[in-house]
Design a protein around this motif. Structure first.
Motif, PDB file in Angstrom:
ATOM      1  N   ARG A 339      15.765 -58.398 -42.261  1.00 25.74           N
ATOM      2  CA  ARG A 339      15.606 -59.635 -41.479  1.00 25.74           C
ATOM      3  C   ARG A 339      15.004 -59.347 -40.102  1.00 25.74           C
ATOM      4  NH1 ARG A 339      20.864 -60.774 -43.831  1.00 25.74           N
ATOM      5  NH2 ARG A 339      20.652 -62.402 -45.424  1.00 25.74           N
ATOM      6  N   ALA A 343      11.451 -60.718 -38.669  1.00 22.75           N
ATOM      7  CA  ALA A 343      11.355 -61.407 -37.385  1.00 22.75           C
ATOM      8  C   ALA A 343      10.336 -60.739 -36.474  1.00 22.75           C
ATOM      9  CB  ALA A 343      12.723 -61.448 -36.714  1.00 22.75           C
ATOM     10  N   ARG A 346       6.853 -61.615 -37.583  1.00 21.36           N
ATOM     11  CA  ARG A 346       6.606 -63.025 -37.235  1.00 21.36           C
ATOM     12  C   ARG A 346       6.327 -63.172 -35.739  1.00 21.36           C
ATOM     13  NH1 ARG A 346      11.024 -64.858 -39.020  1.00 21.36           N
ATOM     14  NH2 ARG A 346      12.199 -64.869 -37.071  1.00 21.36           N
ATOM     15  N   ASP A 347       7.095 -62.460 -34.912  1.00 20.44           N
ATOM     16  CA  ASP A 347       6.950 -62.564 -33.460  1.00 20.44           C
ATOM     17  C   ASP A 347       5.597 -62.058 -32.966  1.00 20.44           C
ATOM     18  OD1 ASP A 347       9.483 -63.623 -33.376  1.00 20.44           O
ATOM     19  OD2 ASP A 347      10.439 -61.815 -32.557  1.00 20.44           O
ATOM     20  N   GLU A 352       3.886 -65.199 -42.420  1.00 22.43           N
ATOM     21  CA  GLU A 352       5.095 -64.785 -43.128  1.00 22.43           C
ATOM     22  C   GLU A 352       4.928 -64.718 -44.641  1.00 22.43           C
ATOM     23  OE1 GLU A 352       8.841 -66.521 -41.537  1.00 22.43           O
ATOM     24  OE2 GLU A 352       7.485 -67.678 -40.256  1.00 22.43           O
TER      25      GLU A 352
END
Length: 404
Positions: A339, A343, A346-347, A352
């Protein structure tokens, strides 16, 4: 976690381990000033500079050219390159190299330029087309060392300055030429060259380096030696990649990324990369995704699928990313690791899902058919994967669901 740190790290292949060599390297801020000393050691030209076309007209290349001029070394710049270079691109560069009287090759740029520099340096002295030497279909073996080569990366990501492979794009996937003669004679890793790299390229190459480190750490060929390299790379990249993307002028972040990429390259040179890279190759071949972005989008889906085979090691990766929760189980730590990685990608602006790259879901079968051909890479994955399972991973990468 249920297993101790050392119990996890000290599991390595039976028998003795051969540590693969890395080139003589100058690394750190202003490392480019070591170029004159390296030139004296590895050749005084005339030199062929293989460089990214976007860089040859920019100030970034001037320090290299000025140092060559100071040493009175003649040079020719070749920049007829494309991102994700094809076999045809590689052959054209080799033909140019064979047509001159060069004594030294200098690679300057991202991974593609450095890969081309390695090929040209070696194939100036090896006969025939480069296609005859490809891993999947080639029949010829490299016999001659080639010219001395100095590699100067301008991104923090590929690690090609410390590996013995060059990657070439095919019509539907990618293949490699592999030989220790492709190793650089010297590398200069100077983060000053990465200051002007735009955010998207910083994100893609940084994600590539992080993938190298993670896949080396979970590889079936991992050893305590490669583990140390991989974990430090994960610590450096995991703690600074966001900052490097959002503030490219940050010297501390750029320096950490340069060291992290270099360490990750040494880690995967020794332990290898696995299923993430295997499945990324068809994305580059069929849809021309940048290699780093191909890796990044697949990280949570591949790791989520193979989690049962490497939960203990992913729990350690979770710690290396800066998280320490003694009360959770190894399984929980491994899931949280995935996870956190999702993240992070994605950041830094990586889509995604595969749909986020405008890839049609109908391509899943063709991607799986090409992905399963990457036996060299899949053999290092801690879980043996069938074509049906590869298909399932690609299918999950359209749904956005990576933990089941």
């Amino acid at each position: 976690m249920t297993a101790s740190f050392n119990e996890i790290l000290l599991k390595s292949p039976a028998g003795a381990t051969t540590v693969k060599p890395v080139p003589l390297t100058a690394i750190g801020w202003d490392a480019i000033q070591q170029l004159p000393a390296l030139l004296q050691q590895f050749g005084n030209g005339p030199a062929l500079i293989i460089a990214d076309p976007a860089l040859v007209t920019l100030p970034i290349i001037r320090p290299v050219l000025q140092l060559l001029d100071q040493q009175q070394i003649a040079y020719t710049i070749y920049s007829d390159l494309v991102p994700e270079p094809t076999v045809e691109t590689g052959q054209k560069a080799i033909d140019f190299g064979r047509s001159g009287n060069f004594k030294l090759v200098i690679g300057f740029g991202g991974g593609s330029a450095l890969d081309m520099a390695k090929l040209v340096a070696v194939f100036i002295q090896n006969p025939g087309p480069v296609s005859a030497y490809l891993n999947l279909t080639g029949t010829k073996k490299i016999e001659h060392r080639g010219l001395p080569k100095i590699l100067i990366p301008t991104t923090s990501g590929t690690g090609t300055e410390v590996t013995n492979i060059s990657v070439l794009a095919l019509e539907r996937t990618k293949d490699v030429v592999v030989h220790d003669y492709l190793l650089a004679d010297a590398a200069i890793v100077d983060p000053v060259f990465t200051l002007s790299v735009p955010p998207r390229v910083t994100a893609a190459t940084g994600a590539d380096a992080l993938t190298h480190a993670i896949e080396a750490f979970i590889s079936v060929n991992a050893t305590p030696y490669s583990d140390g390299l991989a974990l430090q790379a994960i610590r450096l990249i995991g703690s600074t990649l966001r900052q490097a993307v959002t503030d490219g002028s940050n010297r501390e972040a750029r320096t950490a990324m340069a060291y992290g990429s270099y360490l990750a390259g040494m880690a995967f040179f020794n332990a290898g990369v696995g299923a993430i890279h295997a499945l990324a190759y068809p994305l580059g071949g069929q849809f021309h995704l940048a290699h780093g972005e191909s890796n990044a989008v697949l990280i949570p889906y591949v790791l989520g699928y193979i989690l049962p085979s490497c939960a203990a090691r992913l729990a350690v990766v979770y710690e290396a990313l800066g998280f320490s929760e003694a009360t959770i189980s190894m399984q929980e730590a491994a899931e949280k690791c995935i996870r956190v990685l999702a993240a992070l990608t994605r950041d830094i602006g990586i889509p995604e899902t595969l749909a986020g790259f405008q890839i049609p879901e109908a391509a899943t079968a063709a991607l799986a058919a090409d992905g399963i051909l990457q036996k060299r890479l899949l053999a290092r994955c801690p879980m043996e994967l069938s074509e049906e399972q590869v298909h399932e991973i690609y299918a999950r990468a359209f749904t956005g669901i990576y933990l089941h």
